[in-house]
Write an enzyme that holds these catalytic residues in place. Structure first.
Site, PDB file in Angstrom:
ATOM      1  N   PHE A 501       0.816  -1.194   0.000  1.00 54.87           N
ATOM      2  CA  PHE A 501       0.000   0.000   0.000  1.00 54.87           C
ATOM      3  C   PHE A 501       0.860   1.258   0.000  1.00 54.87           C
ATOM      4  CE2 PHE A 501      -2.438   3.238   2.264  1.00 54.87           C
ATOM      5  CZ  PHE A 501      -3.697   3.143   1.687  1.00 54.87           C
ATOM      6  N   ASP A 614      -6.247 -13.079   5.086  1.00 54.33           N
ATOM      7  CA  ASP A 614      -4.793 -12.983   5.060  1.00 54.33           C
ATOM      8  C   ASP A 614      -4.264 -13.165   6.469  1.00 54.33           C
ATOM      9  OD1 ASP A 614      -2.309 -12.764   3.958  1.00 54.33           O
ATOM     10  OD2 ASP A 614      -2.356 -10.588   3.738  1.00 54.33           O
TER      11      ASP A 614
END
Ligand SMILES: *[C@@H]1O[C@H](CO)[C@@H](O)[C@H](O)[C@H]1NC(C)=O
Ligand SMILES: *[C@@H]1O[C@H](CO)[C@@H](O)[C@H](O)[C@H]1NC(C)=O
Ligand SMILES: *[C@@H]1O[C@H](CO)[C@@H](O)[C@H](O)[C@H]1NC(C)=O
Ligand SMILES: *[C@@H]1O[C@H](CO)[C@@H](O)[C@H](O)[C@H]1NC(C)=O
Ligand SMILES: *[C@@H]1O[C@H](CO)[C@@H](O)[C@H](O)[C@H]1NC(C)=O
Ligand SMILES: *[C@@H]1O[C@H](CO)[C@@H](O)[C@H](O)[C@H]1NC(C)=O
Ligand SMILES: *[C@@H]1O[C@H](CO)[C@@H](O)[C@H](O)[C@H]1NC(C)=O
Ligand SMILES: *[C@@H]1O[C@H](CO)[C@@H](O)[C@H](O)[C@H]1NC(C)=O
Length: 831
Positions: A501, A614
């Site tokens: 990110f 995740d």
């Protein structure tokens, strides 16, 4: 007498050898029927038998033969279209199968009007014993539908079921053996497991079969009776490509394709990049194909380097959508340096979400290679879905009745996380949000976390200032200046992490609250989507064992997320590789219990389960008291582009934690999280990376390695050396059993997160009971009273959250349209 006998013999022999020469494959089962016809029909070199010769294989309520007054002139197989059989009522063809294995089923349709039957109005389903081939099918021009199925029994039954008040029809069909070598296991996939296993039991429907750079190839010129169509009409930019044809150059070599895979007329022509001797050409040649979303496709590429004059001349890249299939491909090298060797490569796509599939070739980025790229042939085959069906309407019908399929796949990123979002949840949350907003947002912001949780009252920190606006849709917006201030103007020395990110900075708000500030890379559509979803989801989930979002900033095109600061970093960092002092067994158990609580809350805290997707030790963070909080709900990877198949090339991240069943079946459930959590448990116990390629082969994958020892009952052999002698055998046994159950092959056999939590609590009790030396321990024997207490633990979360949300509006979900929900999200950002 013997003369004529000899003639017949010679004649038969020459037919046989002719057949052998021309076809190279002699199908054991070979049913070719011209439906509705009372005489045999010859098409090319094949004879379709009259329908009355085989009527014993068909059971149908009425025998209706139809004959057309007009005929299809444009089509090579036009003779087959002159007659049809009307199937008025459920009808079944049965074929006895001499040799089990894969068979073509080719169905020919050409609607015309016969008596009161207008075949354009026919509507019906077609299925075999194992698969739905078509449902709600109707047709208004001539088509051939081609399927291939692996028949494992001694008969194949094809059932035609008309819709109510309708009927079915059929002009001709083929049921023909396919060579075993045509469809094999081991196609490459987009997912990290690499190969697709299970192709042998797949039903396939040929959607496209294309001869690049060449003409149509008719069934009589293909050893397996296939039709190949030219590629021109699929090219997005015709000027980007040019043709080449060198059929005589094609070589079939061991390890490559055979004439049955595709004829030399396919390999001998190619569409190639129109780089016209311009050494700086840099563009792709792209073909576009319409596909039915919600299915996986087997994409077969045919390559043959008929372009190069010598070896090592041609290198190019191949893509499906944006996913790179092959980098710097040189087909000749794959065939042991055979120039113009025929080669095919199989790939299985992820579940498609888009109704377009793009296939591209483009120049390699290798230096000193002249830009060129070729493609000789392409086949796209639809694979049956998990319900065994090749038809969406059939699967949708069954899906809506099966409750377990809550998750809907909206985007497919093959990065760290597969982007799957629970549409229902988001929709529900949007609704909920609106309700909350109406009730006054700040009131509902805090109490969602249960006793002892950190309540982040950032709103109040800024509520006196004028710069903070409480957004009715999305948590707390923090002014950019405040973020700058908090991070010392994004001081590089304050960076504590770098992820997909962007960078993560340590920081402090002006009241001293420590924060972690995640600053997104410059705004992209994809990043924006992730940003939106992360805010949306994180601001809903408030729990002691989930990392909280404090606020966000979207001024000046920034994408900044501000989280509570977790003093002790990741669990992973405490297990290995960072030189930190190792954790005690009790600390480890407590951390696992905390993380399990967080996940349990995600799975059960709302009416519908939220799946983290995740789970890994790097996503379990520890605060100053080593309390575990689950971070990065994986939502940062979701995307709203429901109309855009998103397959990213970067396969990184969560290797070693991925639920194999998820990849086999493409069905995501909370049990995928349970699997990953099981891997974390072994990681905690063994304090080593889940994948360590430097180790001997059998040790590389921790899950496999640990399961091996667990099954032998000797888990203690491989535990973290610093724990040796400090773990009570009972506690270890319980822990090992729990991890083992989490790693069960099938989701249904894995425990729920609630069960895992219970078992870990139990393992902790088993440890504490017998460690009297530890002054901090309360060593009263608690085993007797254990269960009720633990049950309380695991139910706190649920009761709190249900109290908050009441019987969450499941009814709200019906009619929720994903794209609407997402466009709402996007719009709300665009304000
Ligand atoms: C099929 O029907 C035609 C015309 O009625 C007839 O000549 C032919 O012998 C029949 N074939 C068989 C196998 O019954
Ligand atoms: C048959 O049905 C099609 C599609 O509904 C229609 O367009 C056509 O006119 C019909 N033909 C006749 C002869 O009724
Ligand atoms: C069947 O197909 C028709 C159009 O061909 C469509 O209008 C109808 O909704 C479909 N029915 C189902 C159950 O999918
Ligand atoms: C057909 O399926 C069976 C059972 O799955 C398998 O053993 C066999 O190899 C398959 N045959 C082909 C030709 O795919
Ligand atoms: C390429 O081949 C196709 C099919 O044979 C043909 O229609 C087209 O004109 C060819 N294009 C070029 C540039 O030769
Ligand atoms: C297809 O086969 C026929 C003979 O069966 C032959 O005349 C024709 O040239 C072939 N076409 C191609 C494209 O090879
Ligand atoms: C070719 O297509 C791929 C996938 O969409 C893309 O990543 C790549 O940048 C393209 N290459 C060129 C030169 O446009
Ligand atoms: C296709 O159907 C078979 C059953 O015949 C099933 O085992 C397989 O998992 C299905 N394929 C997919 C991709 O779900």
């Amino acid at each position: 007498m013997s003369d004529s006998g000899l003639k017949i013999f010679v004649f038969a022999l020459s037919i046989l050898s002719l057949a052998w020469l021309c076809c190279g494959f002699n199908p054991v089962d070979n049913y070719l029927i011209d439906c509705g016809s009372i005489s045999d029909t010859t098409v090319g070199d094949r004879v379709f038998l009259a329908d009355n010769s085989t009527s014993n294989t068909l059971s149908t309520p009425k025998n209706i033969f139809a004959k057309s007054s007009t005929s299809v002139t444009s089509s090579d197989d036009s003779l087959l279209y002159q007659t049809a059989r009307i199937l008025d009522g459920t009808s079944k063809y049965s074929f006895s199968i001499q040799q089990p294995g894969r068979h073509w089923i080719r169905l020919y349709f050409y609607p015309f009007v016969h008596d009161s039957y207008n075949m354009s109005k026919a509507n019906f389903d077609v299925s075999t014993q194992d698969h739905v081939l078509m449902s709600n099918f109707s047709v208004n021009s001539n088509v051939v539908k081609e399927f291939s199925v692996n028949v494992t029994s001694s008969s194949l039954e094809i059932t035609f079921t008309p819709s109510s008040n309708s009927f079915a029809f059929l002009n001709a069909f083929e049921v023909v053996s396919v060579p075993d070598t045509l469809i094999t296991d081991g196609a490459s996939t987009f997912n990290p497991l690499g190969k697709f296993q299970g192709m042998l039991s797949q039903a396939l429907e040929t959607i496209f079969r294309v001869n690049m750079g060449g003409p149509t190839i008719l069934p009589e010129n293909d050893t397996l009776g296939r039709t190949w169509v030219p590629d021109q009409s699929f090219l997005i930019n015709k000027n980007s490509a040019t043709n080449i044809s060198r059929i005589s150059a094609v070589k079939y070599v061991d390890g490559g394709a055979t004439p049955n895979i595709a004829p030399n007329t396919v390999y001998g022509t190619a569409t190639m990049m129109n780089s016209a001797d311009n050494p700086s050409s840099n563009f792709n040649v792209t073909w576009q194909f319409n596909v039915d979303p919600g299915f996986q496709y087997l994409v077969r590429f045919h390559f043959c380097d008929i372009v190069s004059k010598g070896l090592n001349d041609l290198y190019f890249d191949v893509y499906i959508d944006s996913w790179i299939v092959s980098n710097d491909l040189d087909p000749s090298v794959l065939l042991f340096n055979t120039l113009a060797g025929a080669l095919y490569l199989d790939f299985v796509t992820a579940l498609t979400v888009n109704n377009k599939l793009l296939v591209s070739i483009g120049p390699s980025s290798l230096p000193n290679v002249s830009p060129n790229a070729i493609l000789n042939g392409l086949e796209i085959m639809k694979m049956n879905n998990s319900l065994g069906s090749l038809s969406r309407s059939a699967s949708l019908l069954s899906d809506s009745s099966s409750k377990k399929n809550v998750g809907m796949i909206v985007g497919l990123t093959f990065g760290a996380v597969i982007a799957v979002v629970l549409a229902a949840i988001i929709f529900m949350l949007c609704r909920k949000r609106k309700k909350l907003a109406r009730q006054g947002y700040s009131k509902t912001w805090i109490p969602l976390s249960i006793s002892g949780g950190h309540s982040h009252t950032v709103g109040s920190k800024y509520s006196n200032g004028t710069t903070v606006s409480v957004d009715s849709n999305l948590g707390y917006r923090i002014p950019f200046v405040a973020v700058q201030e908090a991070t010392n103007n994004f001081d590089e020395s304050w960076v504590i992490g770098i992820g997909g990110f962007g960078k993560v900075y340590k920081g402090a708000l002006n009241d001293g609250t420590k924060v972690a500030v995640k600053r997104g890379n410059p705004r992209s559509q994809q990043g924006l989507a992730e940003f939106q979803t992360e805010i949306e989801m994180l601001s809903q989930f408030r729990h002691r064992h989930l990392v909280s979002l404090i606020g966000y900033c979207d001024e000046k095109n920034e994408m900044i997320l501000i989280y509570e600061y977790m003093e002790n970093g990741t669990l992973k960092g405490h297990l290995y590789g960072s030189g930190r002092p190792s954790l005690s067994w009790k600390e480890r158990l407590e951390i696992c219990i905390g993380a399990a609580r967080g996940l349990h809350y995600l799975h059960t805290g709302y009416a519908k389960a939220v799946i983290h997707r995740d789970v890994k030790s790097a996503n379990i963070l520890l605060d100053e008291n080593l309390m575990a909080k689950v971070a990065d709900f994986g939502l940062s990877k979701t995307g709203p582009e429901i109309d855009q198949t998103h397959v990213s090339t970067a396969v990184k991240g969560s290797f070693g934690y991925l639920d194999p069943e998820y990849f086999r079946r493409q069905q995501l459930t909370e049990k995928s999280d349970v699997y990953s959590f099981g891997v974390v448990l072994f990681e905690v116990l063994c304090a080593r990376p889940v994948i360590d390629p430097t180790l001997p082969r059998e040790m590389v994958n921790l899950a496999e390695w640990a399961m091996k020892w667990q099954k032998k009952g000797q888990l203690e052999q491989i535990i973290d050396p610093t724990l040796v002698g400090k773990v009570r055998p009972d506690s270890l046994r319980k822990f090992g059993e729990t991890a083992e159950k989490c790693l069960a092959d099938f989701g249904v056999d894995r425990p729920s997160m609630g069960d895992v939590l219970w078992n870990l609590e139990y393992a902790l009790q088993l440890q504490e009971v017998v460690v009297p030396g530890d002054p901090e321990e309360n060593s009263t024997n608690m085993i007797g009273e254990l269960s009720p207490q633990i049950n309380n633990f695991s139910h706190v979360d649920i009761s709190v959250s249900t109290a908050q949300f009441g019987a969450s509006s499941v009814d709200d979900l019906s009619g929720a349209s994903m794209s609407k929900v997402f466009s709402q999200l996007v719009k709300s950002e665009g304000r």
